[in-house]
Design an enzyme around this catalytic site. Structure first.
Site, short mmCIF file in Angstrom:
data_model
loop_
_atom_site.label_atom_id
_atom_site.label_comp_id
_atom_site.label_asym_id
_atom_site.label_seq_id
_atom_site.Cartn_x
_atom_site.Cartn_y
_atom_site.Cartn_z
N LYS A 215 0.85 -1.20 0.00
CA LYS A 215 0.00 0.00 0.00
C LYS A 215 0.88 1.24 0.00
CE LYS A 215 -3.91 2.10 2.41
NZ LYS A 215 -4.05 2.69 3.73
N HIS A 234 -4.80 3.33 15.09
CA HIS A 234 -5.19 1.94 14.84
C HIS A 234 -4.01 1.03 15.16
CE1 HIS A 234 -2.83 2.98 11.32
NE2 HIS A 234 -2.71 1.69 11.04
N ASP A 236 -2.22 -2.55 13.47
CA ASP A 236 -2.25 -3.34 12.23
C ASP A 236 -2.74 -4.75 12.52
OD1 ASP A 236 -1.21 -1.14 10.98
OD2 ASP A 236 0.79 -1.97 10.65
N HIS A 290 -0.97 3.26 16.56
CA HIS A 290 -0.22 4.31 15.86
C HIS A 290 -1.14 5.10 14.94
CE1 HIS A 290 0.05 0.62 13.44
NE2 HIS A 290 0.16 1.37 12.36
#
Length: 355
Positions: A215, A234, A236, A290
């Site tokens: 991404k 959020h 990961d 993060h």
């Protein structure tokens, strides 16, 4: 100002607006913590994201190798994020990957739209912008390009950019090198749990099933960076995430109750432990919260690779060796897909439970 659902953030940013649309303004709680990223990066006091030198990860001297492995395990346990240097991927290849991504995003939006995704119809690969998926319906100051890069037989090269011409060869080679690095890292983390070297890699799908998703995150200049986020807080879902960036600061980690800004370390790759490893290790390895800040002076670009287990084939739960009477399982058994759905549902439900 009404924002059409398919508006690109880049289009907004270059339209001459001085105020951002209300959809991009964060909640009051968040606004109190958003500061100037350039000022934050200069701060020397307080905790700093660890830098781990992988030069000795394959050393023939057992003591030297052990020291390197212990440092990596310590960073995964205490932080769940680190800058890795001497990682074995050439700066020439990394520069090619970054150059290709920058040149793709340098094209007019109309050109990039030829690769646009369509989340509603299930076409998740391609060029896109984040749709609102939280209870407040907020948007993030970011456009992106997303596609699967490994295993090679699972790729769909028709969604990869044909311009610039080096995009496909550079990105494909980078994915191969990163996959080899993933094996090395997972071996060390496996040993760090007292397990056999290949155990964690097998638990997340092995060479056949572990998927690498690529991404490119494009954060345009923002006229009111104190009101927006490039990506909201959020963790990961992946096993590991590897990130390159264009040396513009933006990443912040929530460590010890405060937001800590990651410095821009030359020739490093930022590596995150994701939820998958936190679950398998029963919380020993941390999947750190993060987020990404934006600024009004410089475009920020990052290149993230998410190493993910197959969605349905594997049940994610703490490995038996990590569980005891003193350390009961912290996570219920779920497939990777169920874990992602659980997080999304929880977010919409605005639940307090961090897991």
């Amino acid at each position: 100002m009404v924002i059409p659902t398919n508006t690109r953030v880049e289009t907004l940013a270059t339209s001459g607006i001085h105020q951002i649309p209300k959809e991009y303004i964060r909640t009051q709680d968040e606004l109190t913590t958003i500061t100037n990223i350039f000022d934050e990066e200069k701060k020397e006091l307080g905790p700093q994201v660890p830098t781990i030198d992988l030069n000795n990860i394959n050393s023939n001297d057992p003591k030297t190798r052990k020291k390197c492995c212990n440092e990596l395990v310590k960073a995964a346990t205490e932080w769940g994020v680190m800058h890795v240097i001497n990682h074995g991927i050439s700066s020439d290849l990394i520069n090619r990957v970054k150059d290709a991504g920058e040149r793709f995003f340098d094209q007019p939006v109309e050109e990039k739209e030829k690769y646009s995704n369509d989340i509603a119809s299930g076409k998740i690969q391609g060029y896109g912008s984040k749709l609102a998926n939280n209870a407040c319906g907020q948007l993030e100051w970011e456009d992106y390009f997303f596609h699967l890069v490994f295993p090679e037989e699972k790729r769909d090269l028709t969604v990869w950019p044909s311009t610039p011409s080096d995009y496909i060869p550079a990105t494909a080679e980078y994915a191969r090198r990163l996959r080899a690095l993933t094996t090395k890292i997972l071996s060390v983390l496996s040993l760090g749990l007292g397990l056999e070297e290949g155990r964690i890699e097998n638990e997340v799908g092995g060479l056949e099933e572990l998927i690498l998703q690529f991404k490119i995150n494009y954060y345009p200049k923002c006229p009111q960076p104190e009101l927006a986020l490039g990506v909201e807080a959020h963790t990961d879902v992946s096993a590991l995430t590897f990130i390159l960036h264009n040396m513009v600061p933006g990443l912040q980690l929530f460590y010890d109750g405060k937001w800590v800004t990651a410095k821009c370390v030359p020739d490093s790759i930022i590596m995150h432990i994701g939820d998958t490893l936190e679950i398998l290790s029963n919380g020993k390895y941390k999947s750190i919260l993060h987020r990404g800040l934006v600024n009004k002076e410089k475009v920020r670009i990052s290149w993230a690779v998410f190493c993910e287990p197959p969605k349905e084939k594997i049940i994610l739960k703490p490995l038996p060796e990590t569980v005891s009477e003193e350390n009961p399982p912290l996570f219920p058994p779920r497939t990777f897909h169920q874990h992602m759905e659980h997080k999304l549902f929880k977010k919409k439900d605005d639940s307090v439970d961090p897991k």
